[in-house]
Structures are given as C-alpha cells and as structure tokens.
Design a protein around this motif. Structure first.
Motif, PDB file in Angstrom:
ATOM      1  N   GLY A  63       0.785  -1.182  -0.116  1.00  6.76           N
ATOM      2  CA  GLY A  63       0.264   0.113   0.187  1.00  6.76           C
ATOM      3  C   GLY A  63       0.868   1.506   0.188  1.00  6.76           C
ATOM      4  O   GLY A  63       0.459   2.109   0.209  1.00  6.76           O
ATOM      5  N   ASP A  64       2.044   0.849   0.369  1.00  8.32           N
ATOM      6  CA  ASP A  64       2.904   2.286   0.528  1.00  8.32           C
ATOM      7  C   ASP A  64       2.739   3.206  -1.108  1.00  8.32           C
ATOM      8  O   ASP A  64       3.381   2.762  -2.305  1.00  8.32           O
ATOM      9  CB  ASP A  64       4.155   2.523   1.312  1.00  8.32           C
ATOM     10  N   PRO A  65       3.575   4.286  -1.606  1.00  4.07           N
ATOM     11  CA  PRO A  65       3.897   5.079  -2.470  1.00  4.07           C
ATOM     12  C   PRO A  65       4.748   4.357  -3.069  1.00  4.07           C
ATOM     13  O   PRO A  65       5.953   4.274  -1.864  1.00  4.07           O
ATOM     14  CB  PRO A  65       4.027   7.108  -2.531  1.00  4.07           C
ATOM     15  N   ASP A  66       5.402   5.008  -4.480  1.00  5.86           N
ATOM     16  CA  ASP A  66       6.799   4.673  -4.723  1.00  5.86           C
ATOM     17  C   ASP A  66       8.021   4.849  -4.250  1.00  5.86           C
ATOM     18  O   ASP A  66       9.543   4.598  -4.173  1.00  5.86           O
ATOM     19  CB  ASP A  66       6.955   4.980  -6.031  1.00  5.86           C
ATOM     20  N   ASP A  67       7.602   5.955  -3.281  1.00  2.00           N
ATOM     21  CA  ASP A  67       9.090   7.066  -2.304  1.00  2.00           C
ATOM     22  C   ASP A  67       8.897   6.895  -1.073  1.00  2.00           C
ATOM     23  O   ASP A  67       7.784   7.182  -0.060  1.00  2.00           O
ATOM     24  CB  ASP A  67       8.942   8.960  -2.586  1.00  2.00           C
ATOM     25  N   VAL A  68       9.967   5.499  -0.462  1.00  2.00           N
ATOM     26  CA  VAL A  68       9.619   5.698   1.149  1.00  2.00           C
ATOM     27  C   VAL A  68      11.448   6.030   1.641  1.00  2.00           C
ATOM     28  O   VAL A  68      12.372   5.250   1.306  1.00  2.00           O
ATOM     29  CB  VAL A  68       9.386   3.940   1.408  1.00  2.00           C
ATOM     30  N   VAL A  69      10.885   6.623   2.875  1.00  2.00           N
ATOM     31  CA  VAL A  69      11.815   7.043   3.010  1.00  2.00           C
ATOM     32  C   VAL A  69      11.879   6.455   4.799  1.00  2.00           C
ATOM     33  O   VAL A  69      10.982   6.251   5.229  1.00  2.00           O
ATOM     34  CB  VAL A  69      11.932   8.397   3.495  1.00  2.00           C
ATOM     35  N   ILE A  70      12.881   5.857   5.279  1.00  2.00           N
ATOM     36  CA  ILE A  70      13.438   5.370   6.889  1.00  2.00           C
ATOM     37  C   ILE A  70      14.264   6.055   7.575  1.00  2.00           C
ATOM     38  O   ILE A  70      15.471   5.950   7.470  1.00  2.00           O
ATOM     39  CB  ILE A  70      13.733   3.678   6.821  1.00  2.00           C
ATOM     40  N   ASP A  71      13.098   6.442   9.071  1.00  2.00           N
ATOM     41  CA  ASP A  71      14.757   7.049   9.704  1.00  2.00           C
ATOM     42  C   ASP A  71      14.691   6.700  10.260  1.00  2.00           C
ATOM     43  O   ASP A  71      14.162   6.015  11.473  1.00  2.00           O
ATOM     44  CB  ASP A  71      14.011   8.730   9.818  1.00  2.00           C
ATOM     45  N   LEU A  72      16.049   6.178  10.847  1.00  2.00           N
ATOM     46  CA  LEU A  72      17.316   5.578  11.315  1.00  2.00           C
ATOM     47  C   LEU A  72      17.434   6.671  12.702  1.00  2.00           C
ATOM     48  O   LEU A  72      18.318   5.209  13.659  1.00  2.00           O
ATOM     49  CB  LEU A  72      17.877   4.053  10.742  1.00  2.00           C
ATOM     50  N   SER A  73      17.305   7.693  12.891  1.00  2.00           N
ATOM     51  CA  SER A  73      17.805   8.618  13.944  1.00  2.00           C
ATOM     52  C   SER A  73      17.525   8.072  15.243  1.00  2.00           C
ATOM     53  O   SER A  73      18.387   8.766  16.056  1.00  2.00           O
ATOM     54  CB  SER A  73      17.501  10.127  13.783  1.00  2.00           C
TER      55      SER A  73
END
Length: 500
Positions: free
Chosen positions: A439-449
């Motif tokens: 279901g997610d859009p084509d641009d995925v950002v994973i923030d590991l801060s």
C-alpha cells in the motif's frame, strides 16, 4: 604501534596499613589465625575428594595463600585448595596418578597467567547483579550443606557443643570485638572437650597432619607431547573454574569492603600461585569463598597480611602444634561455617517486599543461578547458566522495543517511517513485518535517527525491506544513521545474501 592487549598490571609498593595501626595489626593477625584453623579440615576434605594424601591439600593451601598475598589483586581474599578444583582434577589423579595431577596444576597456572594477560577479567562486566546475588545465596547454601555430614550420625554431645559455639559467636561480640568471636568459640569448645574428656569427632579424625614443610621439585612425569595432551584438558578446565570462582569472590569482597580490586592482577596472580603450588607438590586451588568470608566479613580483615598469615599459621599449626590442632572438635569449626553461611546469604533478596518490587526476570535469573549451583555443586557452572539466562531474558525484553511508525505526505507521494529502539538480532526479526509494502507510495524513507544498528542481522533485515519494496518497483532511502551504524551498514549492505 598500539597493542590490542591490556597494559600489564602495575605492582606498586606502599607502606602497609597495619604497620601504622596496632588495632589493624591485631585484627589481621587474629583473622589469619581463625582462617588457618578453618582451612585445615577443609583442605583435608578436598584432598580426599581429589584422591590424594591430606598433606597435598594442606601444602596447596599454604603455598596458595602465601603467594597470592603478594601477587594477588584483591587484598584480604583467601586462596587455597578448593572443592571445585578437586572435582576437576580427581579423574586425572585416578587414571594417571599424582605426577600427572601436579603437572596439570602447573599447566593450569600457565593458562591462568595467559588468560589474565589477554584480559579475561574484563568478562566480569557481563555478569549481572541478579547472577551475583544468586552466586552469593548459592554459596551460603553450599557452605551450610557441606556442614550437614558433620552433624549426622555423631555422638549426642556434638549438638550442645554446636549450639554453644553458635551462641558464643552471636553474643560474644556484644561484650568485646577485640578478639574474633570464632577464635573464642574454637578455643572454648576445645578446652571443654579436652578437659571433660568428651568423645566427639576432631580435626585429627580427618587425616594425619604433615610434620615437615613441603620441598620444591619437578612432577614425576615423562616430558612428552603425550603427557601434554593428557593433562591439557584438565588444566584448562581447572584454569577456567579457578578464575571464575576467584573473580566472582573478588567482586563479592569489593562490594563488602567498598573498595576496588585489580582483576587482571588477580587473574595473573592465581596463575603464579598455582605454578608455585605445583612445584611444591600441592594440588592447586583458587579463591576460597567460605574462608574469605570468615576473614573479611566475620573477622574484619582488610589487608594482605591476614592472607599471608592464614597460610603461614596453617603450616605452623600443622608442623609445630599438630597434636593440639588435632584435638579441636569438628563441632567448633562447623559452628563457625554455619555462622558464615548465615552471614553470607542475602536475606534481603528473598524478602516478600523485595520480591514484589523486583522484575520477574531478575528473580528468575537469581533462582536459576542458585538451583544450578546447588544441583551441580559448581559455582562456575551456575554463574555461566545464570548469565546466559539473564542475556536471554534481556534479549526477549528489548526485542519488542524496536517500534516503527509511518507518516504519509499530504500529496500521497512519499511515506516516512521512523524507527526507534535498538536494532539487533532479536528485535530486527520483527522489523521486516512492520511495513506496508503493497500500500505504500513509490518513495519510501526510513529514518533511523532514533535507533542504533548493532549487528549483521539488523543490516540483513534492512536489506530484506529494500528488496521487498524493489520487487514492487518502489525506492527506499535510509537516513539518520549515526556514524557507527552508517559504517556497519555501508560495509555489509548487499553483502549478506547470495541474491545481491
């Protein structure tokens, strides 16, 4: 070039505290005498376990205590022949004889010096408090259990003597603490039994005391590779068990005295003491927890003098005053050890109030340590099992602390996932299942801060996440990595499976 090995321990010479204080000197001398008296039947008993002459155990206790008082890293700790070491080397003595046992003791000392030099003592930081509490409680139980045979099938007079010895140790300190209560108890009960002619088991019944000092010599074995391969497994086992018990005891004394000890020096010192003991024909040993508690907790000793005198008095008592020492009733020494077991047990740890507040996992680890030690009669095995149990419980607890929360941009073109918690082999297993790949859009950002990558399992989990999105034609960008995490991710990403 800097070495990966820890710096060698520094042996500093300083003026002993007992030289400036007559009170400290008196305490150390009397403590050493009490410990020496308590060492005799113990050393004889451990000699029997190992299948050697009682003199072998007594010589070991003498040389171990004297040597460790100089080279050891923990003041006031007593090292001597111990049950744990006796159990390890008994099969070697039965199969190959005393010469091989002595050779194994020397090799065990060499192993301990090497292990100490490479920093094995630093492993103590991984022993949790709950394991330490379990270790102490198990120790108290074992000390008491060791006295039970001395209270079974004995003349009825043993029981009033035992009760009298306990009463003296409870009430005499209320009168004065100048003389250690255990010493008073031993002297009084000995005088009563000898004067009244009471027939009860005595120290002399345990075995014949040596009549001369030990002489140095080489073990009577062929110096071949065959001999080395025969003794090496026993020597390594003895070295590990001895270091484990010695370092745990040192940590316990640190807590009691509120002082720090040099664990690396203690590890190397144990090895040196065993090497010397082997060349003098002793059966080897390690820190002796019960006698250390007599010395530190009951008698109040705090310096190396008490340890040195414990070994010295032991030989003097055996060689010069053998007939007198042989008349000491076992009831007097049993009373001392029972008192030690009561004082050693951490009663606060099992109070209902403490158990109610303590996390269940901590209590389970403590009980596990006690049960394993009591079942195996081996403190080292109990500590290892307890530590592993603590690690498993910790891993299960923190495995669920890695949380993932996603926020989709208003325009619906990008989703940003924020990961918080610690990423390691346990927590990263669930990480893969917390994303909406379909279901997610084509641009995925994973923030590991808000997290830290600890191992390759976490990098593999991130690879799997990227692969699942890539299979659907979606791009993943990982941001917010701290420097160590970024370095690990850069080195391992895409390198952990054959599919990349």
């Amino acid at each position: 070039m800097s070495s990966l090995l820890p710096a060698a321990p520094r042996f500093r010479l300083s003026k002993p505290e007992w030289l400036d204080s007559p009170k400290v000197l008196r305490t150390e001398v009397l403590a050493g005498l009490v410990v020496a008296l308590a060492l005799i039947p113990e050393a004889i008993s451990f000699s029997i376990i190992a299948g050697v002459d009682p003199a072998i155990g007594l010589f070991a206790s003498f040389t171990m205590a004297v040597v460790i008082s100089v080279v050891g890293g923990r003041k006031a700790m007593i090292s001597a022949a111990t049950g744990a070491v006796a159990l390890v080397i008994a099969p070697l003595n039965q199969e190959h004889g005393l010469g091989y046992l002595i050779a194994a003791v020397i090799l065990a000392g060499v192993f301990q010096v090497l292990l100490g030099a490479v920093g094995v003592a630093k492993l103590m930081r991984f022993v949790p408090r709950s394991v330490m509490v379990g270790f102490v409680n198990a120790l108290a139980v074992l000390i008491f259990m060791a006295q039970v045979p001395e209270m079974r099938d004995v003349p009825w007079a043993v029981y009033p003597l035992l009760a009298g010895g306990l009463a003296l140790m409870v009430f005499f300190p209320k009168v004065t603490k100048v003389i250690p209560a255990p010493l008073v108890s031993i002297v009084v009960l000995t005088v009563i039994t000898v004067a009244a002619g009471i027939a009860v088991p005595t120290v002399g019944d345990k075995g014949e005391l040596p009549s001369s000092l030990p002489a140095p010599g080489l073990p009577d074995v062929p110096f071949t590779l065959d001999t080395l391969t025969t003794i090496a497994p026993y020597a390594l086992a003895m070295a590990l068990v001895g270091l484990m018990e010695s370092l745990m005891t040192a940590k316990l004394v640190d807590d009691i005295t509120d002082t720090r000890s040099n664990k690396t020096r203690e590890s190397i010192g144990q090895g040196v003491a065993n090497i010397v003991t082997g060349f003098f024909g002793g059966m080897g040993g390690c820190a002796m927890i019960g006698q250390t508690m007599i010395n530190v907790r009951v008698s109040g000793a705090r310096t190396r003098l008490s340890t040195f005198l414990a070994g010295s008095f032991l030989m003097v008592l055996c060689v010069v005053f053998g007939p007198v020492v042989s008349d000491i009733p076992m009831a007097a020494l049993v009373a001392v050890m029972v008192m030690v077991s009561v004082a050693t047990f951490d009663w606060h740890s099992i109070s209902p109030r403490t158990l109610k507040r303590m996390p269940l996992g901590e209590t389970i680890v403590m009980v596990t340590t006690v049960v394993v030690v009591v079942a195996t009669h081996n403190l080292a095995i109990g500590v290892v099992v307890g530590t592993v149990a603590a690690m498993i419980i910790f891993a299960r607890r923190v495995a669920h602390l890695a949380n993932v929360s996603g926020v989709v941009d208003p325009d619906g073109k990008q989703v940003v996932y924020s990961v918080t918690g610690e990423l390691f082999f346990a927590s990263s297993n669930d990480l893969v299942h917390q994303f909406d790949y379909k279901g997610d859009p084509d641009d995925v950002v994973i923030d590991l801060s808000g997290t830290h990558i600890w191992d390759a399992s976490s990098v593999a989990a991130l690879d799997a996440i990227e692969t699942k999105y890539a299979q659907r034609g979606k791009k993943v960008t990982i941001v917010g990595l701290n420097e160590p995490s970024a370095d690990m991710h850069q080195r391992l990403a895409g390198q952990l499976t054959g599919g990349h």
